[in-house]
Every structure is written in C-alpha cells, then in structure tokens.
Motif scaffolding. Structure first.
Motif, PDB file in Angstrom:
ATOM      1  N   ALA A  91       0.853  -1.184   0.000  1.00  0.00           N
ATOM      2  CA  ALA A  91       0.000   0.000   0.000  1.00  0.00           C
ATOM      3  C   ALA A  91       0.889   1.234   0.000  1.00  0.00           C
ATOM      4  O   ALA A  91       2.038   1.197   0.464  1.00  0.00           O
ATOM      5  CB  ALA A  91      -0.931   0.009   1.220  1.00  0.00           C
ATOM      6  N   ALA A  92       0.358   2.336  -0.526  1.00  0.00           N
ATOM      7  CA  ALA A  92       1.131   3.568  -0.599  1.00  0.00           C
ATOM      8  C   ALA A  92       0.218   4.772  -0.404  1.00  0.00           C
ATOM      9  O   ALA A  92      -0.999   4.703  -0.654  1.00  0.00           O
ATOM     10  CB  ALA A  92       1.854   3.667  -1.944  1.00  0.00           C
ATOM     11  N   ALA A  93       0.802   5.867   0.061  1.00  0.00           N
ATOM     12  CA  ALA A  93       0.084   7.130   0.238  1.00  0.00           C
ATOM     13  C   ALA A  93       1.034   8.272  -0.085  1.00  0.00           C
ATOM     14  O   ALA A  93       2.253   8.153   0.101  1.00  0.00           O
ATOM     15  CB  ALA A  93      -0.441   7.263   1.670  1.00  0.00           C
ATOM     16  N   VAL A  94       0.486   9.381  -0.547  1.00  0.00           N
ATOM     17  CA  VAL A  94       1.313  10.520  -0.950  1.00  0.00           C
ATOM     18  C   VAL A  94       1.669  11.407   0.238  1.00  0.00           C
ATOM     19  O   VAL A  94       2.822  11.794   0.411  1.00  0.00           O
ATOM     20  CB  VAL A  94       0.594  11.359  -2.024  1.00  0.00           C
ATOM     21  N   TRP A  95       0.660  11.734   1.064  1.00  0.00           N
ATOM     22  CA  TRP A  95       0.871  12.682   2.159  1.00  0.00           C
ATOM     23  C   TRP A  95       0.442  12.083   3.492  1.00  0.00           C
ATOM     24  O   TRP A  95      -0.285  11.081   3.549  1.00  0.00           O
ATOM     25  CB  TRP A  95       0.046  13.951   1.938  1.00  0.00           C
ATOM     26  N   ARG A  96       0.871  12.750   4.557  1.00  0.00           N
ATOM     27  CA  ARG A  96       0.335  12.471   5.876  1.00  0.00           C
ATOM     28  C   ARG A  96      -0.978  13.231   6.040  1.00  0.00           C
ATOM     29  O   ARG A  96      -1.102  14.366   5.583  1.00  0.00           O
ATOM     30  CB  ARG A  96       1.338  12.876   6.953  1.00  0.00           C
ATOM     31  N   TYR A  97      -1.933  12.609   6.687  1.00  0.00           N
ATOM     32  CA  TYR A  97      -3.273  13.178   6.834  1.00  0.00           C
ATOM     33  C   TYR A  97      -3.258  14.220   7.942  1.00  0.00           C
ATOM     34  O   TYR A  97      -3.585  13.952   9.091  1.00  0.00           O
ATOM     35  CB  TYR A  97      -4.274  12.063   7.130  1.00  0.00           C
ATOM     36  N   ASP A  98      -2.870  15.438   7.570  1.00  0.00           N
ATOM     37  CA  ASP A  98      -2.738  16.509   8.548  1.00  0.00           C
ATOM     38  C   ASP A  98      -2.789  17.835   7.795  1.00  0.00           C
ATOM     39  O   ASP A  98      -2.645  17.882   6.568  1.00  0.00           O
ATOM     40  CB  ASP A  98      -1.410  16.368   9.307  1.00  0.00           C
ATOM     41  N   GLY A  99      -2.983  18.922   8.517  1.00  0.00           N
ATOM     42  CA  GLY A  99      -2.893  20.262   7.955  1.00  0.00           C
ATOM     43  C   GLY A  99      -3.754  20.474   6.730  1.00  0.00           C
ATOM     44  O   GLY A  99      -4.924  20.091   6.681  1.00  0.00           O
ATOM     45  N   CYS A 100      -3.161  21.082   5.692  1.00  0.00           N
ATOM     46  CA  CYS A 100      -3.933  21.419   4.494  1.00  0.00           C
ATOM     47  C   CYS A 100      -4.385  20.174   3.734  1.00  0.00           C
ATOM     48  O   CYS A 100      -5.387  20.216   3.011  1.00  0.00           O
ATOM     49  CB  CYS A 100      -3.130  22.344   3.590  1.00  0.00           C
TER      50      CYS A 100
END
Length: 236
Positions: free
Chosen positions: A62-71
């Motif tokens: 599995a992969a994700a681009v960003w951390r789920y935070d801020g903008c």
C-alpha cells in the motif's frame, strides 16, 4: 485542436481548476505557490507504507502521498464532505505522479499525462465503494479516474459493492474497525477480477481495515494481486 480537447478547454475556462489544499482558483497554473511549503512538509518521503503502521491484509502493499494533517486533511474533508468533487482530478493525478512516476503537465487548465506508462502494471483499477449516497459522488472513484488514465489501465468503478450495513468507523480501534467491516464487501462479478492484478484506490488509510476487507473480497473472487493506493494516511 480536436473536438474533445476544445470541449475540455471550454470547461476549464467556465470551471477553472482550484487548489484542493486552499481552494484558490489556479486556472492554468500547474501548482499552487501558497501551499508548496506545507505540502512539502506533509509529503511522505517514501510513499510505500510499512506493514507495521497499519492493518494491511490481502494486499501486496500500500502507498500514500501525504500524511493526513494540515492542508491535506482540510482538502480531503472538503473533497469528501464539502461538495468539492473537482478536487479529485488534481489529487488523483498527484497520486499517479508521486507513487508511480506518471508525469503530467497542465495546459490550458487541463491535466495531460505525458510519456510512456510507468513500469507498474495493473490489469484493473478499482475504487473502494461509496460509504453512502448523500454526496452524489464517490470520492475514491474520482481519484481512480486519473490513475487509470495515467497507468493505461481499465477503470471498473462498480467491481466492488457493500453487501451489508456497517456501523460508523469513527472512534473504533483498529481491531474493531476490521471486525466491523469484515465480510462487508463483495465482488459483483468474479469474471471482472479473476486472474487480474488490481490497483485498489481509496482517499485515506486510517487503520487499513477498509482496504484490507476490500482486498479480501477481491482475492476471494480470484484476483491475482491487489495493491492499495490512497492520497493520505494517518500515522499511528
């Protein structure tokens, strides 16, 4: 200019691109200069998620681009609950670029993928089913469209369906989320997925329970492999 391109340019003029992260009108700008610094801070150095951070069952990875935070968090909440379906194309294109190396340019306000498809090969792109019908669209499906285009793989938006009602996941532990969703998804027609390498698309990986249960249904129906990709993930 081909008729379809003319139509897309006209649509881009009438409904200009917006930055998903601050809602600024981008128009023909490729990226938002106001959000660049925060996005750089939130971007995962390595998109692939280690199995120790989440429940990742029945997936090859599995992969994700960003951390789920801020903008990023604000963008996804507006995308899912604020009626900003238009964010899906930009977010999905960035997922294709960050995770699979699919380069794109923005011309006349239109995202255009260029170059040969990347080495990653998938036979089918499948979004996680909609959690409800109130919003009128399925966010994972909107993310999956540019991914399918970039990877030159067919999109099958209705391969999976929810086959029973589940409780809200909010406030549940990882184990409770997995139990709540276990057996909650089903493949509509096994012939669609049998023997195929599938890219499973969702907006956020929180614990990994949703993609694991969707992957279990796909593997049960005969899928050869399932890899999950999301815009963001929460860190545990």
């Amino acid at each position: 200019m081909r008729p379809t391109r003319i139509f897309r340019v006209a649509a881009a003029l009438a409904y200009p691109r917006r930055c998903p992260f601050c809602d600024r009108v981008l128009g023909w700008l490729p990226d938002c200069p106001d959000c660049a610094a925060e996005l750089a801070r939130l971007r995962r150095t390595i998109p692939r998620l280690p199995a120790s951070e989440h429940i990742l069952r029945d997936v090859s990875g599995a992969a994700a681009v960003w951390r789920y935070d801020g903008c990023v968090r604000r963008a996804i909440l507006r995308f899912k609950n604020g009626g900003r379906a238009c964010y899906g194309e930009t977010l999905g294109a960035e997922m294709a670029r960050a995770v699979f190396g699919c380069n794109y340019v923005v011309r006349h306000g239109i995202i255009i993928f260029n170059g040969a498809p990347p080495l990653a090969r998938f036979d089918l792109v499948v979004p996680v089913p909609a959690s409800g019908h109130a919003r009128g669209y399925n966010p994972p499906e909107l993310l999956a469209r540019p991914l399918a285009q970039a990877l030159n793989a067919p999109l099958q938006p209705h391969a999976l369906r929810k086959c029973r009602a589940t409780h809200t996941q909010k406030g549940l532990s990882a184990a409770q989320r997995l139990q709540n969703l276990s057996g909650g998804f089903q493949v509509r027609d096994a012939r669609l997925v049998e023997g195929r390498r599938i890219l499973l698309v969702d907006d956020v990986i929180t614990t990994g329970a949703t993609v694991s249960c969707c992957a279990a249904a796909l593997m049960k129906a005969g899928a050869l492999e399932v890899f999950a990709v999301t815009a963001a993930n929460t860190e545990r």
